[in-house]
Structures are given as C-alpha cells and as structure tokens.
Motif scaffolding. Structure first.
Motif, PDB file in Angstrom:
ATOM      1  N   ASP A 147       1.092  -1.049  -0.070  1.00 35.63           N
ATOM      2  CA  ASP A 147       0.297   0.213   0.164  1.00 35.63           C
ATOM      3  C   ASP A 147       0.491   1.013   0.067  1.00 35.63           C
ATOM      4  N   GLU A 156      -0.791   3.584  -2.581  1.00 40.75           N
ATOM      5  CA  GLU A 156      -1.366   3.843  -2.655  1.00 40.75           C
ATOM      6  C   GLU A 156      -3.131   4.855  -3.065  1.00 40.75           C
ATOM      7  N   TYR A 157      -2.390   5.776  -1.637  1.00 41.50           N
ATOM      8  CA  TYR A 157      -2.823   7.131  -0.759  1.00 41.50           C
ATOM      9  C   TYR A 157      -2.152   7.556  -1.397  1.00 41.50           C
ATOM     10  N   PHE A 199      -5.775  -0.371  -6.047  1.00 41.00           N
ATOM     11  CA  PHE A 199      -7.765  -0.556  -5.898  1.00 41.00           C
ATOM     12  C   PHE A 199      -7.758  -1.947  -5.333  1.00 41.00           C
ATOM     13  N   TYR A 202      -0.228 -10.385   2.565  1.00 40.31           N
ATOM     14  CA  TYR A 202      -1.103  -9.145   2.462  1.00 40.31           C
ATOM     15  C   TYR A 202      -2.062  -9.761   1.795  1.00 40.31           C
ATOM     16  N   ASP A 260      -0.576   0.283   6.726  1.00 38.02           N
ATOM     17  CA  ASP A 260      -0.645  -0.521   6.528  1.00 38.02           C
ATOM     18  C   ASP A 260       1.592  -0.307   6.795  1.00 38.02           C
ATOM     19  N   TYR A 298       4.362  -3.939   8.276  1.00 36.55           N
ATOM     20  CA  TYR A 298       5.517  -5.285   8.226  1.00 36.55           C
ATOM     21  C   TYR A 298       7.094  -4.338   8.715  1.00 36.55           C
ATOM     22  N   GLU A 339      -7.854  13.143   4.815  1.00 40.08           N
ATOM     23  CA  GLU A 339      -6.515  12.775   4.927  1.00 40.08           C
ATOM     24  C   GLU A 339      -7.354  11.347   6.146  1.00 40.08           C
ATOM     25  N   GLN A 384      -8.254   8.066   4.434  1.00 45.62           N
ATOM     26  CA  GLN A 384      -7.489   6.970   3.844  1.00 45.62           C
ATOM     27  C   GLN A 384      -7.582   5.364   5.273  1.00 45.62           C
ATOM     28  N   ARG A 444     -12.632  -0.717   1.645  1.00 43.55           N
ATOM     29  CA  ARG A 444     -12.094  -2.110   1.308  1.00 43.55           C
ATOM     30  C   ARG A 444     -11.635  -3.939   2.148  1.00 43.55           C
TER      31      ARG A 444
END
Lengths: 649, 649
Positions: A504, A507-508, A516, A633, B504, B508, B625, B629, B636
């Motif tokens: 991610d 991703e943002y 997506f 993930y 995230d 990790y 934001e 997010q 999702r």
C-alpha cells in the motif's frame, strides 16, 4: 578509489591484437587518431604502407557502399580482416567490433555491414554537482557518487571519465548528458558562469565520438538571466536562449543539445505562461538549430498532486493526452523523449501509446539502465530482455513495424554508473550498460546472445563461468518480476526509496499510482467501456486486445482491468493463486541464483566474487521479504488460502 | 530571530505587581537574588525594612511548618500577601505562584501550602549539536532549530536560553537535559573536551533553580577514552566514569546527572559484555553518588529488528520482561525512566505495567511534550488531559494509589521547544509545555483548569478569547485520537516522519508495531489465554479487566484483543462502525476547531492569529486525509458499508 574494474575491456580482450600488424588509413580525423592509439594500446604493430597482407586494415569504404558516417563493413580474407568505414566514427566502432569478434572467435568471411539503427544513442546522467539532501549526488544512483563531480565542482582528475568514454564508445554510445534532468540552482550554472565544466567534459568525450548534452532549467532566463519571464513566445526569451546557446556552441562546437524536463514534478515549463510544450520545445530548438544540435523534450508530464480519491484521473493517460494533440507542430530538431511505459520505469508496463501515435514527431525511447525499480543494483537483474521486448513490440499488429522502427529520434537511457570500483555497484549490473549500448545500436540483437558476448569479454573463456553467469542472468528480469509486482500492477514499493515491498506504499499517495486492492479483487479499470479509457489510446489490434479481459495478456492484466481474485488467467491459474505461485517460485529462484553464484567461487576472481556474493545474499533476503509481504497482504485481504498449503504468515 | 513570543509571561502578567512594595528576606542565596530581580523587573518597590503592611512579603517559613526546600505557603491578610518558603527554591516558586494568582484574581485568605509531588521535574531536550542527516538538529522537534546550539557549537548569545530558564522556573521545572538521548559522536564530547559548553549552560540555568543533566554514550570509555572496553564490571571502566564524573562535578557543582539510552535502537549498553541493566546503571550511579547526582536509565529497551512474521514476540512486553526481574538491584540514585505506555508515545496506550511492578526501584514517568505522534505542532492538541489520565490511573484498583503516587523518581518529558518565534511551532502548543510543568508539580491539578490558567496568563482577560481557546483545546486530544488511531491500535503513521496516515505503514516493519488487520478483523491478541500474555503483566484488577473482551475498556480494545469488525463495543457500536463514526466526527470537529479560531480573528493579535490559522488549515487537511484513508482502508478490507451511508472512497 584504488580498485577499478575494467568492465568488458580487460587487457585480455585486447591481447588478441598484440603483435598483429594494423594499418589505419591516413587522415587527420581525430577519431582515426583514437583508433591508432587503441592499436598501440593493444600492442599491435602500426603499419602505414604498404598495407600488410595479414592483421587488420582500417580504410574508408567506397562511396558506392552507401555507408553512413557511423557505419562500417567487416570482412575477413585469409589472415587479413578489413574494416571499411563510412566515416571516422565508423572506423572507431569497427575497431571495437573487431575486438568483440576476436574475443569470441567470430570471422566474417562474407562481408558484414554494420549501421546503427538510431543516430542518437545517449546516456543521461542524473548527476548533481551539489549533493541533494534527499536524492544524494546521483539521483536514483546505486553506484556511489558521480564520476564527473566531487566536492561541489568538476573533478580535477578526469582520467576516469576518459576511461568511461572509451567504454561507452566501445558499445556505440555517442552522446552523454552530464547533469540531472531535475536541474538545481548549482547545476543551472553549467549554462552560464560554469560553462567551463561542460567544455572540459566535452573535450574528454570528443576523442571517443561522444557529444555532450546538457539538462537545462526552462526558467533559466528568469533564474540566471536578467529577464522577468521565461515565456517561450516572448522575443526577449528567445533571444536570451539564442545568445546562451551561441556561447555554448562557440566553446563546444560539437555540442549535442539540451535535455528538458518541463512542467513535470515541480520543474518549470511553458504552462506557467499559458503556452504548450510545442511552444517551449520549438523555442529552444530554434536556438540550437544553427549549431546542428537538438532539444530533447521529455514527455514525462503528469499531475503529481493527484487526489487518490479521484478515480477518473489516470496518470497513464497523461503523456498521450498532453502530447498527441501536438503531433506535427514540433520542429525537426525537437526530439520528444518518451519513457517506455505510461507510468515510470516499472518492472512491467504496457508500452507507451505515445510512440505509435506521433507519426509526425521525432520520438526517442527512454529506458532506465539504473535499476530504480528493479533492485537498485543489489539484485542481479539483466534488463536487456525487457528492452528487447519493448523494442520488438509491434503496436499496429504482428505484420507491422516494431517499435524500434517507429522511433526516429534516438534511444536514451538513465545511466547506472558511479564512482564505485565496479562502476555499477553490482558487478553483474555492468551487463545492463553493455546490453543497452548494443541494443541502442541494433535493437534486433538477441539479448541472450548479448549476454554471452558480455560474459566472454568480461570473464574470459571458462565455460563453467560463462554457463553459470548466463544461467543466473538470462531470465533474471522475469524472476524479479515474479517475486515483486504481479500481473503488471506496479508501484508496490517503499515510498521515496523505491526499494523493497510496500503493497500500500503508494496507494493513498498523490502520485497517481494505485492498485485498488480490496477484499474482492485488484487492478485498475483502464478500459474504454467502464474505466479511464486508457486502453483506447492504443491503435488496433492492441486497443481491442487490452480492452477485453479475455484477450489482454496475463502479464498486464491488472494494469488494464480490476478483476476478482478468483479470475482465471490464460495460464489457467486464478489471480490469487498466480500471486502465491509466482512469489514462492521467484524467491526460490533468487535463492537458486545465489547458489549458482556460490558454485563459481574460485573460478571468478575473489575481488569480483565476494562483493557480488554479498549482493546475492541481500537479493535472497529481499526476495523473501517481497514474497512474504505480498503473499500475506493478499491472503489477509482475500481470505483465499494457497492451494498448495505453503506458509503464508 | 526578531520576533519572540513571551509565552505565559507577557509584561501584562507582571503588571499587577507594578508599584507594589515587595519585601524579600535578607540572605545571599542566589535564588533570593533572582526573586529580587524579578520584583525589579515587575516595577515593584523593594523594601528591606521594615516589612511593609501591604504588598508582598517573601520570608522563610517556620521550621515547624515542615516545608521542603522547594515548598512554600501563601497567605493573604488585608493588603499583604506572604510567601513563606521552606528554602530559596520555594521562594522562587512562590513568587511565580503569586503572579499566577494575581493574573487570575485568586486570594488565599486561608493559608495554602504548596509542595511539589516529585523532587525531579525534568525536560529532556533531544537537541543535537551537529545536524543529523535524517533527524535534523532537534530529533522529533517541530519548532525549528535548537535554542542551545547553532553552527555546530553552543550559541554565543545565550540570552534566549536565560529567558527559557525563567519560563521553566515559573512552572516549576527544576532540571533540563541539554542533549539528545541518541548521543552522536559530536555530542559525546560534551563529557570531555567540550565540557565547557555544559558548564556555560549550567551557569545560565542555575539562577533559576534548574540543574543540568547530560545524555551520555554508554560506550564513552571506548569512544572517548583510552580503554578497549566499556564493560560496567571492569574496574578500569568504573574508574574512567568516576574520573569523568568528578571532572564534570568539579566544574558544575550542582550537576544533575546522566540520562542513558542503553541497548536500545542501536545505542550501546551493558549487554555487549553479558551484563544487565542493573550492572550498567549502578556503575554510573556510583560515579555520580559522591556528587549528589542521579543516573536516569531509560526502560525503553526492545528488539527493534523484530520479524513481523513472528507473532510470539511482543514489543509491549519488552520493558517489563527486561526490568522487572531487576527490581531491588538498583542503587538509590538510579532512576528508571519509563515511558507512559509500553510502546512509544502513542496517542492512546494502556499504562506501562513496569511502573506498578517495581516497588523497590525509583521509577520516573516519561511523557512526550513534543508532539511526535500527536500532530507535530501543526495540529492543536492539548495533551494535559492525557497526562492527567495517566497520572491518575490506579493500577491496583479504584481504592488504591494513583500512578502519580507510585512514581518516586520524578517526572520527565521530551521538550517541544525550538528556536522559532513561538518557541513551540504552533502558538497553542505552548499550553502543553505549561501544562506539563504544572502537572509535574501537582499531578492532581485539573487539566481543564490549567488550560484556563494558561489562557489567562497568555491571552489576558477577553472572555470571548478565553472561551474560544478553551473550547478549541479542551477536548482536542480526544479529537485527535478520534480521527487518527481507533481503539488503541496505534502506529498507523507514515514511517520515519510519523506524520500523517499510513494504515499499513508499520505493518511489515521490524519495529514490532502491528495491527494484524485482515478482511475479518483487527487487533493484537495480548491476552494470557491465547495471545502474547502481555495482559498478565498487570496487577489485578487490571490483568483480568484487560484479559477479557467483555471488560477491556473500549479505547484500548484493539491493543489487547483481535476481534471481528462486527464485534460490539460497550458503546453499543460495532468496531467498524466506530471506526467510521469517529473518523467522520473527528475530521468534522477539526473543521469546527478551525472555525472557532477563525471567529477569534481581530481579538487575538494578528501575529499570533495568522500563523495559528495556517496550522489550523493544515490540521483540517490532515484530519480529512486521516478520515478518508482510514475509512477507505477498512471499508475495502471489511466490505462492510457505513450504516449512515456517508462517502467512503
């Protein structure tokens, strides 16, 4: 720096000429002098007259042969090999072709003709003079500092630059950009009071047939000059550039041209004045035209302040939307330089649709030799197969021209060289520099054969070494693809550094780089029917092929379509199982590569073997991390177990 | 720096004393001289003899009153107010209490007694002398550069440091650490050839009753000295520290002590020699004891190279597992400094179980005034309510002592001050520095009342301003919590900078900071029954309360349990709906705060209003934001729609 690896020109590669008679045609072209000095360096016996019966003869070709200034013909008859050149550049390139042939025992009993496919074959150095606080001295550089600059100025000792120039000439590179496309204040002065730096570099490159290019600041009339504008349609601005360019070309008569990143990622450009890219490029082109130089204008233009919430804007569309309407408006000495994919040097992208769409523009293809997104010279990734695929792609269908034939403005690439002992960080990353030069000259060369050529020159004739390195590198790009980005999805990398996984990570972000992924599926709908319409930027048959989930090639499926994890690929596997399988296989293959390198210990010089072994250990660690982060993930997100029950954390 | 905000001591706050007679008891204690100078500064009329009938009288208390050296009593009779002090420090603190009372019209007709709850009330500056390439000059600093250092050395002009010392004295701070706990090579020399820098700073702080502390490099005997070891049980090492400490305390007789980050995040420590933290701390304590100084040894020790795949290792357990077995082994002048939570200064964490578990150790509580994880002084977040909750937490149950009563080693906090005009970046972040000093003195003070106190001193008596700022700040910590980290989950921040959302971002990583969100649920199982066992580190009743999903407080649910998104909270909402609701409400409240600040335009000085308004705009942008997010990620991932149908992207 004490240790310096000779790359593909070790003394051994010259030894085949030692003691042989060499005749070079009379003439005072500097490049012929270069060939003579090379002959002396190899220990050959220079013979002016009469032409010896054996050895090597370098002579002008008949005009009837129709060779271009860089072309040459090779023929062997008895003990004599002849280089017939179209121009002095051809003599130089012919000389190095002979070296390659000798090292590999190749003879040309039937005359063989060599002409570069592209007139411009350039390496763009993203080197800064002042060290950038984030990007360092070489932006996206993984080989130490700049070979040109140190301590905020040109190096005093340019002998290494000269050795670099010779290496580049030996693989057919004929132009080098000496500063980063992101032009800082310090580097902007290369055009003004520090022009002497460019002049000195040009003098080093000139004997090797290499012209120097300069990245410029489009706002230089404002930032360096006395003007209050850099509007390209303002006559004072045009005059400022004409004057500046005349100063450059007076001191550097063979100056190659400007490279411009305008209105992109914060760099200034014509948009500030309501002008378009043709206005900007042509203004510079007209300043350069009297001097036989070009402006390379990069098509890497997009909104880098995108809102991730906005799914209608598609960065992939940007270059096409911006530049295709301008086709036909660019002057002859404008080269529009287009990255191979619509995003940014990802491991896998579909080919940029800009290239086939601009028939009336001199388009150059831009590749990336530096491994920004492909392992940063810590992973062994041989990129020539990727470039070969790109160059061989046929946008209009199988029976129509390949991309390499559509490109008329040249081949460019971001350089991967720095001041470390191996030049390229990973010793095996030298293969990419080599492969780039050779493919830029002849895009139809087989990357696997080029790999053998490079191995033979660099490592000599130990068959086990040759086979081992070949096995490691030949499929390494696809291996890297398999343990990193599945199915063309891209940008699952650590923000900023671009090294290591972060599914991610972008991703943002505002960078327009999304996948997506949700609990049901993944991918970007870029179809005309229901998506951003990007697929429609291609000509047929590819527009239709990319548009349909039934015909899109698996490897770019997620670039064009948002599909459920249970979608079945042409391979027969589901998307989720493909992700698991490729990541397990890719990481295992990375371990296999390391083991294969391990087996070469003692056969490869320890001072090469050891640093590469350290990098292989890092590649295995990193590939394992990629495997586990990506698999975890998607397992957490999809809830679908691996069919083979392997460990996913 | 031209502009410098006076914080809570503007001339207005002194004006109530102008013209009043002030008597200060005779005596040559330097701190009494400081009180006399303060009286002159306020325009009071110093009267030695006889004691005036009105005004202010500062005199020693009867021994029978039993006041400590920092304590004092205030009483008002007719026109006269009397400060009766236990020691000269008490006189100084009494003086500033009078200022606060006058500004707010408070009288003490019945005598009021003031004693600090903690003997050590310290601010730790994470200031570097050499600018760190990543962390900058002030690690986790959001207020410009250091007020101590510039250009790689102590500032020539220390007048600002003196004004800072006065501000700290006025809120009861009595110690300052002058360098970062992560000690670089340059900063390590403060102990050796650059000791003069510490000496000069100590001279500036001394008239304000503030002792200087120094962060030291545990490996200094190796790195600075002539030894080949820093083994704490090696006699040569102990002697090296004894000698070094004697040098320090000879030049700085009131030297406060050392602060040590050992065996943590790459810093050296006793583990390298097979010794434990008691061995290390006691060795330093014995060097300091003859000089009346302490060593503060940080309990922030954990494995920062954790494997995210390993779910059995729990960073939250680390401090307890490391230090509790050592309880009883620490010398009297060792202070074990424990962060309030088991991780790292998150917006919401359960209280560290180390503090109640170490009855035989002098434990200090460490807070963070600098807003590393709480908006970095771009968001208005008043932290005193958080600290008040922490200090009031009763680890052994409701009828047993509060944390503030268990802490005997002092209260420490990371400072939020730099060289910017407001000292603290956001003008309203001054409230945190003020609140910290006041709570360190008296942890039972009401944070809401402290807020009013700070507003009155800083902004005067405009009731609309007071009400407006109170409304903005009073619940701002919970507002920040609501739009950032749900239910105690923590660490959903941009790696490195720790500003802005990245759900995230640390998932990790090797840092031991995970949330384990998947398509079904989220949270870390730290129960004894099925998890890491961390909940069992608490005494009863909290061990059982945290252990059970039925009794764990909502706000730390995800810190202790992994639950489905459909789990129903005590509030009656599901986890997923709580995430949505709090993020929508929090971002809306941030916009409300900005609107409330907007309404104060013209009532607050423009040079304060304007920079704060810019920060409120950034807070609104950032909160939006965060909202989007976090909501999008969990939508999702969970696939569960918002019950109220609001926009989630």
């Amino acid at each position: 720096m004490t240790f310096e690896h000779p790359m593909w020109l070790p003394d051994r590669a010259l030894s085949f000429l030692t003691g042989l008679p060499v005749h070079v045609a009379a003439g005072d072209e500097p490049l012929l002098d270069t060939v003579r000095r090379e002959a002396e360096r190899a220990g050959a016996v220079l013979v002016d007259d009469p032409i010896p019966a054996g050895g090597l003869t370098v002579v002008p070709a008949d005009a009837a042969a129709g060779l271009g200034p860089e072309g040459f013909e090779l023929s062997s008859a008895g003990e004599r090999t002849t280089v017939s050149y179209g121009g002095a550049h051809g003599a130089l390139y012919g000389w190095f072709q002979v070296l390659r042939d000798l090292a590999r025992g190749v003879r040309h009993d039937a005359p063989a003709r060599f002409e570069p496919a592209q007139r411009l074959r350039v390496l763009d150095h993203w080197d800064n003079i002042a060290v950038h606080p984030v990007m360092g001295q070489v932006e996206r550089g993984y080989s130490g500092g700049s070979i040109f600059y140190a301590d905020g100025a040109l190096r005093d000792d340019l002998s290494r630059v000269e050795r670099y120039a010779r290496l580049l000439a030996s693989i057919g590179i004929n132009a080098v950009t000496v500063n980063n496309v992101n032009v800082g204040r310090r580097e902007a002065r290369l055009l003004s009071d520090d022009l002497g730096t460019v002049e000195r570099l040009a003098a080093v490159f000139r004997p090797w047939g290499i012209r120097v290019h300069l990245s410029i600041d489009f706002a230089a009339p404002l930032n360096l000059g006395d003007l209050d504008t850099s509007d390209p349609l303002d006559g004072r601005v045009a005059q400022w550039w004409a004057d500046a360019t005349t100063r450059v070309c007076t001191r550097i008569p063979d100056f190659g041209g400007y490279l411009v990143k305008a209105d992109s990622e914060g760099q200034p450009g014509p948009h500030a004045y309501g002008r378009d890219h043709a206005d900007g490029a042509n203004m510079l082109a007209r300043a350069l035209a009297p001097h036989g130089a070009v402006v390379r204008w990069r098509a890497f233009v997009y909104n880098h302040r995108q809102d991730w919430r906005d799914r209608s804007t598609d960065r992939a569309r940007a270059a096409y939307d911006t530049f295709v309407p301008l086709d036909g408006r660019f002057d002859d000495n404008v080269v529009l330089q287009v990255k191979y994919g619509p995003l940014d040097f990802q491991t896998r992208e579909p080919l940029s649709p800009v290239i086939p769409a601009m028939a009336q523009t001199n388009v150059a293809l831009e590749l990336q030799v530096t491994q920004e997104y492909t392992g940063q010279q810590r992973h062994a990734v041989y990129l020539a197969p990727q470039w070969s695929e790109i160059l061989g792609f046929r946008p209009f269908g199988e029976d129509r021209p390949a991309l390499a034939e559509l490109v008329r403005g040249g081949i460019a690439a971001v350089a991967n060289v720095g001041d470390d002992g191996f030049w390229t960080g990973h010793p095996l990353a030298q293969a990419n520099l080599y492969g780039y030069g050779r493919l830029a000259w002849d895009p139809t060369l087989d990357p696997s054969a080029l790999l053998d050529e490079w191995i033979a020159l660099t490592f000599g004739d130990d068959a086990a070494v040759a086979a081992g390195i070949h096995a490691i590198l030949d499929d390494s790009w696809r291996t890297y693809e398999s343990y990193t980005a599945p199915l063309g999805v891209g940008f699952m990398v650590t923000p900023g550094s671009h090294y290591g996984p972060a599914v991610d990570g972008y991703e943002y972000s505002p960078w327009g780089t999304y996948h997506f992924a949700d609990r049901d599926g993944i991918g970007v709908d870029r179809t005309v029917a229901t998506g951003t319409g990007y697929a429609g930027q291609y000509p047929e048959p590819w527009a239709s092929r990319f548009e349909s989930v039934d015909t899109v090639p698996d490897e770019v499926l997620l670039f064009f379509h948002h599909v459920p994890y249970t979608h079945r690929l042409h391979s027969g596997r589901t998307v989720i199982q493909h992700i698991y399988d490729t990541h397990f296989a890719g990481a295992a293959r990375a371990a296999g590569m390391a083991a294969e390198w391990d087996a070469l210990r003692g056969r490869v010089d320890d001072d090469v073997w050891m640093p590469a072994a350290e990098r292989f250990a890092e590649q295995v660690r990193s590939a394992t991390e990629w495997r586990d982060q990506v698999n975890t993930y998607f397992w957490r997100t999809s809830g679908i177990a691996d069919e083979r029950g392997r460990t996913i954390y």
